[in-house]
Scaffold this motif. Structure first.
Motif, PDB file in Angstrom:
ATOM      1  N   ALA A  27      72.948 -19.953   7.791  1.00 21.63           N
ATOM      2  CA  ALA A  27      72.757 -18.582   8.244  1.00 21.63           C
ATOM      3  C   ALA A  27      73.827 -18.090   8.768  1.00 21.63           C
ATOM      4  O   ALA A  27      74.238 -16.736   8.743  1.00 21.63           O
ATOM      5  CB  ALA A  27      71.458 -18.665   9.050  1.00 21.63           C
ATOM      6  N   VAL A  28      74.265 -18.812   9.692  1.00 21.00           N
ATOM      7  CA  VAL A  28      75.416 -18.389  10.449  1.00 21.00           C
ATOM      8  C   VAL A  28      76.797 -19.467  10.305  1.00 21.00           C
ATOM      9  O   VAL A  28      76.609 -20.534  10.253  1.00 21.00           O
ATOM     10  CB  VAL A  28      75.231 -18.353  11.983  1.00 21.00           C
ATOM     11  N   SER A  29      78.033 -18.747   9.897  1.00 18.70           N
ATOM     12  CA  SER A  29      79.123 -19.725   9.718  1.00 18.70           C
ATOM     13  C   SER A  29      80.348 -19.339  10.548  1.00 18.70           C
ATOM     14  O   SER A  29      80.740 -18.336  10.667  1.00 18.70           O
ATOM     15  CB  SER A  29      79.404 -19.546   8.195  1.00 18.70           C
ATOM     16  N   ASP A  30      80.866 -20.397  11.276  1.00 21.63           N
ATOM     17  CA  ASP A  30      82.156 -20.365  12.201  1.00 21.63           C
ATOM     18  C   ASP A  30      82.091 -19.184  12.894  1.00 21.63           C
ATOM     19  O   ASP A  30      83.151 -18.369  12.912  1.00 21.63           O
ATOM     20  CB  ASP A  30      83.148 -20.470  11.267  1.00 21.63           C
ATOM     21  N   LYS A  51      71.830 -11.874  12.756  1.00 21.96           N
ATOM     22  CA  LYS A  51      71.849 -11.393  14.204  1.00 21.96           C
ATOM     23  C   LYS A  51      70.694 -12.108  14.891  1.00 21.96           C
ATOM     24  O   LYS A  51      71.216 -12.161  16.135  1.00 21.96           O
ATOM     25  CB  LYS A  51      71.633  -9.683  13.940  1.00 21.96           C
ATOM     26  N   SER A  52      69.653 -12.136  14.334  1.00 25.16           N
ATOM     27  CA  SER A  52      68.431 -12.546  15.237  1.00 25.16           C
ATOM     28  C   SER A  52      68.778 -14.131  15.466  1.00 25.16           C
ATOM     29  O   SER A  52      68.287 -14.593  16.566  1.00 25.16           O
ATOM     30  CB  SER A  52      67.183 -12.266  14.573  1.00 25.16           C
ATOM     31  N   THR A  53      69.496 -14.692  14.463  1.00 26.19           N
ATOM     32  CA  THR A  53      69.710 -15.879  14.821  1.00 26.19           C
ATOM     33  C   THR A  53      70.628 -16.196  16.034  1.00 26.19           C
ATOM     34  O   THR A  53      70.311 -17.368  16.952  1.00 26.19           O
ATOM     35  CB  THR A  53      70.418 -16.749  13.593  1.00 26.19           C
ATOM     36  N   LEU A  57      69.999 -18.748  19.487  1.00 24.94           N
ATOM     37  CA  LEU A  57      70.941 -19.695  19.859  1.00 24.94           C
ATOM     38  C   LEU A  57      71.301 -19.372  21.295  1.00 24.94           C
ATOM     39  O   LEU A  57      71.379 -20.279  22.189  1.00 24.94           O
ATOM     40  CB  LEU A  57      72.184 -19.451  19.171  1.00 24.94           C
ATOM     41  N   ILE A  58      71.515 -17.999  21.797  1.00 25.29           N
ATOM     42  CA  ILE A  58      71.689 -17.894  23.073  1.00 25.29           C
ATOM     43  C   ILE A  58      70.529 -18.533  24.082  1.00 25.29           C
ATOM     44  O   ILE A  58      70.682 -18.861  25.254  1.00 25.29           O
ATOM     45  CB  ILE A  58      72.077 -16.397  23.348  1.00 25.29           C
ATOM     46  N   GLY A 225      76.363 -15.206   8.216  1.00 26.86           N
ATOM     47  CA  GLY A 225      77.067 -14.176   8.998  1.00 26.86           C
ATOM     48  C   GLY A 225      78.016 -14.880  10.114  1.00 26.86           C
ATOM     49  O   GLY A 225      78.051 -15.872  10.337  1.00 26.86           O
ATOM     50  N   ARG A 226      79.005 -13.971  10.159  1.00 25.17           N
ATOM     51  CA  ARG A 226      80.180 -14.277  11.010  1.00 25.17           C
ATOM     52  C   ARG A 226      80.552 -12.926  11.580  1.00 25.17           C
ATOM     53  O   ARG A 226      80.417 -11.776  11.029  1.00 25.17           O
ATOM     54  CB  ARG A 226      81.216 -14.886  10.602  1.00 25.17           C
TER      55      ARG A 226
END
Length: 266
Positions: A27-30, A51-53, A57-58, A225-226
């Motif tokens: 979903a999210v990369s680097d 974005k929601s991911t 995480l936060i 996403g990045r």
């Protein structure tokens, strides 16, 4: 040291408890980003880009597969009590009046939970101050079904702020509203941020909304996403709807749109 630090984060969605496979979703990369205390950041990008991911995480609702997420220099390993959240749907409890809905976090989050009974009068006053701030004075005793969608979203913002969080995470909070109501709530949220000065991160697909509200806008690429572009919004506050027609504002929105298009093909 920044207040929030996301460093080289990957997030892979797979089957819980099972070893990663080639069929899992990256979903999210680097991804790396820093957010200062009291900053207002907007995250924009194509649907499904993560974005929601990043908000999860936060908040500590999920852990990264690689990299680190830190708040105040501490690794985020569990859900954070200093976070308030609001979503696209107001999700007010239908059996509680508006004031009691707003006060709900004070019954759940420590240290307020342990003192809720003895502090109930003080908490009612705190809720009423917030309701007045968002234009809902006189509606505290109403039930959710008696309020319009925009009024319910105002109440949801109050509920997210009632326990005085250091971080407010907003996931497309105005997406379900009509244009006029949505633009009205931009002003409400801007005033709330000026009032509380907490760190706010908003996910939105509306580029005018991002440019109107934020002090900084980060553009994410398509999945995985990045962050591909971060722009400062050097437009004086308070901003009004007239601000959205100014050349500097229009130019910023067009630049954001251009980078989102680039992110779809990169």
């Amino acid at each position: 040291m920044s207040f929030i630090e996301i460093s080289n984060v990957d997030l892979v969605y797979g089957k819980p408890g099972e070893k990663s496979t080639v069929n899992d979703t990256l979903a999210v990369s680097d991804t790396s980003i820093t957010i200062e205390d009291g900053e207002f950041l907007a995250l924009v990008g194509p649907s499904g880009c993560g974005k929601s991911t990043l908000l999860k995480l936060i908040a500590g609702l999920i852990r990264p597969s690689r990299g680190s997420v830190k708040v105040s220099g501490q690794e985020v390993t569990c859900p954070l009590k200093i976070v308030g959240m609001a979503f696209q749907n107001a999700t007010l409890l239908p059996w509680r009046n508006i004031r009691d809905n707003v006060m709900l976090p004070l019954e759940i989050v420590e240290p307020y939970r342990g003192r809720h009974r003895q502090d109930r009068a003080k908490n009612r006053e705190r809720a009423d101050i917030l309701l007045e701030k968002v234009g809902l004075a006189g509606f505290a005793e109403k039930m959710p079904w008696q309020l319009s969608g925009g009024m319910q979203q105002r109440a949801q913002l109050c509920r997210a702020l009632i326990h005085e969080p250091s971080i407010l995470l907003l996931d497309e909070p105005f997406a379900a509203l009509d244009t006029f109501t949505r633009e009205d709530l931009w002003g409400v949220l801007q005033e709330l941020w000026e009032f509380r000065k907490c760190t706010i991160i908003i996910v939105t697909h509306e580029l005018r909304e991002a440019a109107f509200l934020a002090g900084k806008v980060s553009v994410m690429s398509s999945r995985p996403g990045r962050i591909i572009k971060t722009s400062s919004v050097d437009i004086p506050r308070p901003r009004t709807l007239e601000t959205t027609f100014e050349p500097q504002f229009v130019e910023l929105v067009q630049d954001l749109r251009h980078h989102i298009s680039l992110g779809k093909t990169s």
